[in-house]
Design a protein around this motif. Structure first.
Motif, PDB file in Angstrom:
ATOM      1  N   GLU A 255       0.849  -1.199   0.000  1.00 21.73           N
ATOM      2  CA  GLU A 255       0.000   0.000   0.000  1.00 21.73           C
ATOM      3  C   GLU A 255       0.883   1.247   0.000  1.00 21.73           C
ATOM      4  N   LYS A 256       0.690   2.082  -0.988  1.00 25.98           N
ATOM      5  CA  LYS A 256       1.427   3.346  -1.005  1.00 25.98           C
ATOM      6  C   LYS A 256       0.883   4.247   0.095  1.00 25.98           C
ATOM      7  N   LEU A 257       1.790   4.766   0.932  1.00 22.85           N
ATOM      8  CA  LEU A 257       1.383   5.594   2.061  1.00 22.85           C
ATOM      9  C   LEU A 257       1.537   7.078   1.785  1.00 22.85           C
ATOM     10  N   TYR A 258       2.724   7.484   1.327  1.00 26.38           N
ATOM     11  CA  TYR A 258       2.951   8.911   1.092  1.00 26.38           C
ATOM     12  C   TYR A 258       4.195   9.102   0.250  1.00 26.38           C
ATOM     13  N   THR A 259       4.285  10.278  -0.355  1.00 30.90           N
ATOM     14  CA  THR A 259       5.454  10.673  -1.135  1.00 30.90           C
ATOM     15  C   THR A 259       5.968  12.001  -0.607  1.00 30.90           C
ATOM     16  N   LEU A 260       7.256  12.080  -0.381  1.00 28.55           N
ATOM     17  CA  LEU A 260       7.932  13.338  -0.072  1.00 28.55           C
ATOM     18  C   LEU A 260       8.776  13.650  -1.304  1.00 28.55           C
ATOM     19  N   ALA A 261       8.247  14.507  -2.160  1.00 31.38           N
ATOM     20  CA  ALA A 261       8.741  14.612  -3.531  1.00 31.38           C
ATOM     21  C   ALA A 261      10.133  15.214  -3.650  1.00 31.38           C
ATOM     22  N   THR A 262      10.528  16.055  -2.721  1.00 31.14           N
ATOM     23  CA  THR A 262      11.812  16.741  -2.835  1.00 31.14           C
ATOM     24  C   THR A 262      12.612  16.556  -1.545  1.00 31.14           C
TER      25      THR A 262
END
Length: 425
Positions: free
Chosen positions: A57-64
């Motif tokens: 399950e994808k939880l979150y992305t911190l893009a930078t």
């Protein structure tokens, strides 16, 4: 740049429940456990599916990188080692319980959004929690998950088991059981290896292993299993445990009564020790034998995985002397029978193997929970076996008024740098 296509089954929901600071401080910690490594005794029919991925399950992305720095800062961790944005997943996988029977467990996998496709894993074993949600895959932007994110943001695959009975795993958590901590950690690595190609990554053979408090002994258990050939693919690359109670029976339990451990923490750990050990190695027939009547009827329920840290703090006394009967205190100070047998296994975590990979032991002088004599004992035991294991004292760094928790905050960037240097990246 590696792209990360969302899984078709992924959900982008995530809970950010808050815990009380006091509960987080007290339950950030301790040891490893009593049972022998379960993997060594399991029939092949029960172990052949271990590490099989059940769901992701994808939880979150911190893009930078800036997003990661902000996330780490919110949890009290430095961001100086951050080089990548990251993406986080919760994996559920097949493993075995304390009896070798099939079960499932969950864990957190955090991957860098940029960087090399072949990637080395860093396995992080977390400290003590009491609620099922007190685990890395259930807590975003907090003390439990921040080290995993930090390692991923430096270019590794951050892999963190929730342990049996925590996160999405069924049943109670077998606290301080090194055998199940080891199998859960190893099988989480296998699940991460199976999942990584879906994100464009391939996990390399060497695994760098770290862990804090309870997770420090869990890290040693995993390192031992890897060096013993417990997996056909993974090998131990380096080992960096932080503030463990490695000599639990010989050093830590006496410290609960000797005034070296914070009084409230001592009461909590005495309660958890008796309840958790009694589940696996019967010590008492009734809680009234070991707990004072004010607590005997309710204390076991506090460790059922459904109670929060705040409830645990409210349901236990100010000091261990108010918690235990005379028999309970005698049992803790002079263990016998099954209890003593279990403690001998716990206390062997630094003594019964010889690591070939580089080892560093991290600690903080003045630790009010896992007393530093544990680290001294571990270093001495390793040295007697010909292993050079330098001790790194991270200094007087507090986190939420806890030197113990502060040791994890201060050690994390140092370990990230050391592991990175060993990888040559």
């Amino acid at each position: 740049m590696t792209t990360h296509a969302p899984l078709q089954t992924a959900r982008i929901r995530y809970s950010r429940r808050l815990r009380s600071p006091l509960a987080a401080v007290c339950c950030a910690l301790l040891i490893g456990g009593p049972a022998a490594t379960a993997a060594a005794v399991q029939p092949a029919a029960r172990t052949q599916m271990r590490g099989t991925l059940v769901s992701a399950e994808k939880l979150y992305t911190l893009a930078t990188p800036a997003d990661v720095v902000t996330e780490l800062a919110a949890a009290g961790f430095a961001g100086a080692t951050v080089r990548h944005g990251v993406i986080a997943y919760r994996l559920v996988y097949r493993t075995v319980d304390v009896h070798g029977l099939p079960t499932t467990a969950s864990g957190l996998l955090v991957l860098p959004l940029t960087g090399e496709r072949p990637i080395q894993a860093v396995s992080y074993a977390h400290g003590t929690g009491v609620h099922k949600d007190d685990s890395p895959s259930m807590r975003r932007g907090e003390f439990l998950s921040a080290p995993v994110v930090a390692h991923a943001a430096a270019g590794a695959a951050g892999v963190a088991p929730d342990y049996l009975g925590m996160g999405k795993g069924p049943g109670p958590h077998p606290w301080m059981d090194i055998g199940s901590e080891t199998t859960a950690s190893l099988d989480m690595l296998r699940a991460a290896r199976a999942f990584a190609p879906r994100t464009g990554h391939v996990l390399e053979r060497e695994v760098q292993v770290t862990g804090f408090s309870q997770g420090a002994s869990a890290a040693l258990g995993l390192g031992r299993a890897l060096e013993a050939g417990g997996d056909r693919w993974f090998r131990l690359g380096a080992l960096a445990p932080v503030s463990g109670a490695y000599d639990f029976g010989g050093t830590e339990l006496p410290a609960l009564f000797g005034g070296d451990v914070d009084a409230k923490s001592g009461a909590v750990y005495a309660a958890y020790t008796l309840v958790a050990f009694n589940r696996l190695h019967p010590i008492y027939d009734s809680p009234h034998e070991v707990f004072e009547k004010e607590y005997a009827d309710d204390v076991e329920e506090l460790f059922d995985g459904a109670h929060t840290g705040a409830q645990l703090m409210a349901g236990t006394p100010r000091a261990v002397g108010e918690l235990l009967t005379d028999h309970g205190q005698e049992l803790m100070e002079h263990p016998t029978g099954a209890f003593a047998d279990a403690l001998r296994t716990t206390d062997a975590v630094c003594t019964d193997w010889v690591p070939d990979a580089p080892v560093r032991l991290y600690m903080a002088t003045g630790d009010e929970q896992a007393v530093t004599a544990n680290t001294t004992q571990c270093r001495s035991a390793l040295r007697e076996n010909g292993v050079k294991a330098p001790v790194v004292d991270v200094g007087a760094v507090d986190h939420q008024a806890s030197r113990h928790a502060g040791s994890n905050v201060a050690a994390t960037p140092s370990i990230v740098r050391w592991f990175g240097a060993l990888r040559g990246r």
